[in-house]
Motif scaffolding. Structure first.
Motif, mmCIF file in Angstrom:
data_model
loop_
_atom_site.group_PDB
_atom_site.id
_atom_site.type_symbol
_atom_site.label_atom_id
_atom_site.label_comp_id
_atom_site.label_asym_id
_atom_site.label_seq_id
_atom_site.Cartn_x
_atom_site.Cartn_y
_atom_site.Cartn_z
ATOM 1 N N VAL A 198 38.006 46.229 39.227
ATOM 2 C CA VAL A 198 38.853 45.250 39.604
ATOM 3 C C VAL A 198 38.472 44.759 40.919
ATOM 4 O O VAL A 198 38.926 45.488 41.909
ATOM 5 N N LYS A 199 37.472 43.660 41.052
ATOM 6 C CA LYS A 199 37.128 43.415 42.606
ATOM 7 C C LYS A 199 38.227 42.976 43.200
ATOM 8 O O LYS A 199 38.881 41.826 42.866
ATOM 9 N N LEU A 200 38.421 43.148 44.532
ATOM 10 C CA LEU A 200 39.658 42.185 45.442
ATOM 11 C C LEU A 200 38.753 40.703 45.556
ATOM 12 O O LEU A 200 37.706 40.537 45.330
ATOM 13 N N PRO A 201 39.946 39.580 45.414
ATOM 14 C CA PRO A 201 39.360 38.332 45.958
ATOM 15 C C PRO A 201 38.631 38.392 47.074
ATOM 16 O O PRO A 201 39.004 38.895 47.978
ATOM 17 N N ALA A 202 37.728 37.341 46.954
ATOM 18 C CA ALA A 202 36.755 37.222 48.226
ATOM 19 C C ALA A 202 37.430 36.930 49.493
ATOM 20 O O ALA A 202 37.224 37.014 50.628
ATOM 21 N N THR A 203 38.618 36.371 49.522
ATOM 22 C CA THR A 203 39.532 35.618 50.476
ATOM 23 C C THR A 203 40.086 36.960 51.156
ATOM 24 O O THR A 203 40.746 36.703 52.296
#
Length: 199
Positions: free
Chosen positions: A104-109
């Motif tokens: 699960v990749k963290l959101p780019a923001t």
């Protein structure tokens, strides 16, 4: 430079010991088990993290890795918070229902600042109308800066050597991410890394 013999079929990784005292549990809690959407005979939702439940990384937007059990749920939710519990980012994740390791990749923001402690929570949403039935797990996250000498070593190392260097430096995320990429070629690397933190 690491002394690991990457040509050996026995190539393995080991993460340095961490103190797990006072850390959140690495397996799921919350919700009533008899109402849970997890299969009764399945393993618990587990975060692939060290004993102290702190994921260390050099990335601004790293991934978190979880062992997801078989479930009837269709959606999970990841929430990132600062150390005071203020929500910084939220991400909904579709589930297939099948068991396995999920990235699960963290959101780019949600760009991590150096040396700050963040908190994360992953919830499997069993009933979107009653979130008290969620099966959830929590942990911590910290971005760290690497010494210049280690950066130079990483630039001239292949992937197995990089995984070893990250592990020796206590950087969990990158060491685990590389071990997962290499699991077909060096299965003992992933097994050794997980076993070294009690997983």
């Amino acid at each position: 430079m690491s002394s690991v013999l990457v040509s050996s079929l026995g190539y393995s990784l080991k993460f340095p010991p961490t103190d797990g005292t006072g850390a959140p549990e690495r397996t799921a809690s919350g919700g009533r088990r008899d109402l849970s959407c997890l299969q009764a005979d399945s393993m618990s939702l587990t975060a692939l993290v060290p004993r102290n439940n702190l994921v260390t990384t050099v990335s601004e937007t790293p991934s978190l890795f979880f062992d997801i059990p078989q479930t009837r749920a269709k959606t999970a939710e990841l929430v990132l918070m600062d150390n005071q519990g203020n929500e910084l980012a939220q991400k909904m994740i579709p589930l297939t229902g099948e068991a396995g390791v999920m990235d699960v990749k963290l959101p780019a923001t949600a760009k991590l600042e150096m040396n700050q402690i963040y908190r994360w929570e992953l919830a499997i949403i069993c009933n979107s109308q009653d979130r008290t039935q969620d099966v959830f797990i929590q942990g911590k996250l910290q971005r760290r800066e690497l010494p210049a000498e280690l950066v130079r070593q990483l630039e001239t190392s292949d992937l197995p050597q990089q995984a070893q260097l990250y592990a020796e430096a206590g950087i969990w995320h990158e060491s685990l991410a590389i071990a997962l990429r290499l699991r077909d070629t060096y299965p003992n690397a992933l097994a050794g890394l997980l076993q070294s933190v009690g997983l």
